[in-house]
Enzyme design. Structure first.
Site, PDB file in Angstrom:
ATOM      1  N   PHE A 148      11.126  -2.577  22.197  1.00  0.00           N
ATOM      2  CA  PHE A 148      12.269  -3.364  21.494  1.00  0.00           C
ATOM      3  C   PHE A 148      13.249  -2.614  21.725  1.00  0.00           C
ATOM      4  O   PHE A 148      14.031  -1.805  22.079  1.00  0.00           O
ATOM      5  CB  PHE A 148      11.823  -2.618  20.186  1.00  0.00           C
ATOM      6  CG  PHE A 148      10.464  -2.678  18.929  1.00  0.00           C
ATOM      7  CD1 PHE A 148      10.133  -4.501  18.995  1.00  0.00           C
ATOM      8  CD2 PHE A 148       9.429  -2.435  19.210  1.00  0.00           C
ATOM      9  CE1 PHE A 148       9.388  -4.845  17.755  1.00  0.00           C
ATOM     10  CE2 PHE A 148       7.882  -2.460  18.741  1.00  0.00           C
ATOM     11  CZ  PHE A 148       7.999  -4.349  18.014  1.00  0.00           C
ATOM     12  N   ASP A 149      14.114  -3.909  21.790  1.00  0.00           N
ATOM     13  CA  ASP A 149      15.526  -3.324  21.808  1.00  0.00           C
ATOM     14  C   ASP A 149      16.059  -2.694  20.876  1.00  0.00           C
ATOM     15  O   ASP A 149      15.202  -3.246  19.452  1.00  0.00           O
ATOM     16  CB  ASP A 149      16.337  -5.305  22.029  1.00  0.00           C
ATOM     17  CG  ASP A 149      17.660  -4.471  22.080  1.00  0.00           C
ATOM     18  OD1 ASP A 149      18.525  -3.514  22.346  1.00  0.00           O
ATOM     19  OD2 ASP A 149      18.378  -5.231  20.940  1.00  0.00           O
TER      20      ASP A 149
END
Length: 628
Positions: A305-306
């Site tokens: 995930f960012d």
């Protein structure tokens, strides 16, 4: 032949069979035979035509096997068998078509939501026009109960909109001036005026329909294999039937062998599951771009995930402005004027803060440069502004002394992102910006783990203190901070080389290279819809992580359903062929069982349309920012 024509021929054949039964009990043998032959010819002609058309395309179809069997049955005088086989085949095709419609119901319901008209201001008057006649730049009036026909920004009024067609979210969204609205959504209550910036096929809604249509047509690896298999299998069955006749000299057994070996259920087992799964996702605001992607998504074991806009809400706020020299509002003004050229959410947050405080932004940068992943440099009022992170300061030879570093670290440990602002090579102040973790994030990540994801990692360009705080609150397996876009790409490649199947979730803009590198690229659609829908394999239209957990579990359920169908189809054919060779299965009964197997495969796939996961219990947003 269309569905209506098929149903008419099937009904007529069924009536003739019923008449033949009556004639049999009435002792009218010759009339019965004639009725059965008529039923066979009426039902057999469309089957034979499809077989001939397939042969012209150099394909061996199921219809070819049935046609050969029916001609053989007529030749040996088995009129009951020939009539029953043709009727059952057509009736099965009719039921398949009707049931398959349900697998496309989500797409059909989307198409039904498409607006047809719009109220447009023309020469000072409100005129109702066809949606095809709306032009970019038109001022559109939308009242309670009306559908939005374009994409655009609200310039007047406020309203509550049902955006389920776009996001899958049933809770209405409140919209006011400057908020964007999308085609296909409905004004529950209120009144708004919108300037159209996307019309017709360019609207988000039109592109969603196009993407779902393309996805449902795109074949999975399994489906492609089954298609190739069927092209070899069908002529092989014809040859085996000849072998059966050579050894048994039993023409009826040979014809039965030919019919029951039809790979109907096997050929349809994969596509019907994929279409149903993609339709389910579309209904819930998840766009999965094809069968291949659905299969790959089901195999994912690592999710990356960012942070900002993905694990966090993407609505950061300025929590503090600390100056080391000069006036706070003046620093905010010139930094905001420089950041007006930036598309980065942190830069735009500073611009919004200035506007919120009523500070006029009049000057445009004389020269400006965006340094991706680090910040910007710009000339304002003859001053050189360097705005960004520590790396940018170091790269430009700007000294960050102990006092500045100490303050920045203090703010970061409280969950803020520290933005350094330097004027003519000297740090003038630090902007503290904080975001909130998405309220559904923790539950969604737990669901991903429960569904089979082995590790969840965060990669962000933000500082390590804020990143570690988010990682700790969400229980992530790994946190990597202060990364440039190319660093994220390199780390994903490393994960793939280690044998992991990797999904990358980001905002679809800054993370586009990493999204493209991962096995599955996933984008939050609402924040950057255009780029998201182009670059990602999976798009979450409502920007909610529980949609991702639903997509992952849906992919697993879809592939599981596809395997069930394939195993059932193969098992049915094997049992039927064994029954034929043992003299227990005959022509009409074999065709009946065959058609029932096709119907069962379709009905099993239709279950995917109703597939749901337990709803995530949405709690209050989890703040990253902590009090001192």
């Amino acid at each position: 032949m269309n569905a209506k024509r098929t149903s008419q021929i099937t009904a007529l054949t069924g009536i003739l069979l019923a008449i033949a039964v009556g004639l049999h009990f009435g002792g009218l043998h010759e009339w019965r035979q004639g009725t059965l032959i008529a039923a066979t010819i009426i039902a057999g002609i469309p089957i034979a035509i499809k077989a001939f058309q397939a042969l012209r395309m150099k394909a061996f179809s199921i219809e070819l096997l049935v046609t050969i069997a029916v001609i053989g049955a007529l030749f040996i005088g088995e009129y009951v068998e020939s009539a029953a086989v043709t009727f059952l085949f057509l009736f099965g095709a009719f039921l398949e078509a009707r049931t398959l419609e349900k697998t496309r119901s989500s797409l059909r319901s989307l198409i039904d939501m498409a607006p047809l008209e719009a109220t447009v201001m023309r020469n000072g008057e409100a005129v109702i026009v066809s949606v095809d006649d709306v032009e970019k730049g038109d001022r559109i009036i939308i009242r309670s109960g009306e559908k939005v026909a374009i994409d655009g920004a609200i310039v007047s009024g406020k309203a509550s909109l049902n955006e389920a067609a776009i996001t899958g979210e049933s809770v209405p969204a409140n919209k006011s001036i400057d908020d964007r609205v999308f085609s296909g959504t409905i004004v529950d209550n209120g009144f708004i005026e919108v300037i159209a910036d996307k019309v017709g096929d360019d609207t988000t809604f039109a592109r969603i329909i196009e993407l779902v249509e393309d996805a449902q047509e795109a074949k999975s690896k399994t489906q492609k294999f089954l298609d190739r298999f069927a092209n070899v299998y069908t002529p092989a069955i014809v040859i085996l039937s000849v072998v059966v006749y050579i050894f048994t000299r039993n023409i009826e057994m040979t014809l039965t062998f030919l019919v029951v070996a039809c790979p109907g259920a096997l050929v349809i087992s994969a596509p019907v599951s994929i279409v149903a799964g993609i339709g389910n996702g579309a209904r819930d605001g998840v766009l999965v771009k094809g069968g291949d992607i659905m299969e790959t998504l089901a195999k994912i074991d690592t999710v990356v995930f960012d942070k900002t806009g993905t694990l966090t809400r993407g609505r950061p706020e300025v929590t503090d402005i600390h100056t080391f020299s000069g006036d706070k509002n003046n620093l905010l003004r010139i930094v905001a004027e420089a950041e007006m050229i930036s598309e980065h959410h942190l830069g735009q947050t500073i611009v919004k803060e200035a506007r919120k405080r009523g500070i006029p932004l009049l000057n445009e940068p004389e020269e400006a440069e965006v340094i991706e992943g680090n910040g910007i440099r710009a000339q304002i009022e003859g001053k050189l502004l360097t705005i960004g992170n520590r790396k940018l300061m170091a790269a430009n030879g700007i000294n960050v002394d102990d006092a500045v570093e100490s303050y920045a670290v203090k703010r970061e440990k409280l969950g803020n992102t520290a933005i350094f602002a330097a004027i003519d090579g000297v740090v003038a102040g630090i902007f503290s910006i904080a975001d909130q973790i998405r309220p559904e994030a923790k539950s969604a990540l737990n669901e991903l783990r429960a569904s089979g994801v082995k590790q969840i990692i965060m990669m962000t360009g933000d500082n390590r203190h804020t990143a570690e705080l988010v990682g700790k609150q969400l229980g992530l397996d790994g946190v990597y901070a202060e990364l440039l876009p190319e660093d994220k790409v390199a780390m994903i490649q490393k994960l793939k080389e280690a044998g992991h199947k990797v999904a990358m979730a980001g905002d679809g803009i800054n993370d586009a290279p990493a999204i493209a590198t991962a096995d599955i690229g996933l984008a939050m659609g609402e924040g950057g819809t255009d780029i998201s829908m182009e670059t990602a394999d999976v798009v979450l239209m409502a920007d909610r992580l529980d949609q991702f957990s639903h997509a992952y579990s849906l992919a697993k359920a879809t592939i599981r359903n596809m395997k069930q169908n394939t195993y059932f189809a193969v098992g049915t054919v094997v049992l039927l062929l064994a029954g034929v060779l043992l003299g227990k299965v005959f022509l009409a009964s074999g065709m009946l069982i065959h058609e029932l197997s096709v119907l069962i495969v379709i009905l099993n796939a239709v279950r995917l349309i109703r597939y749901t996961k337990k709803q995530v219990n949405i709690k209050q947003p989890v703040p990253i920012l902590q009090t001192e």
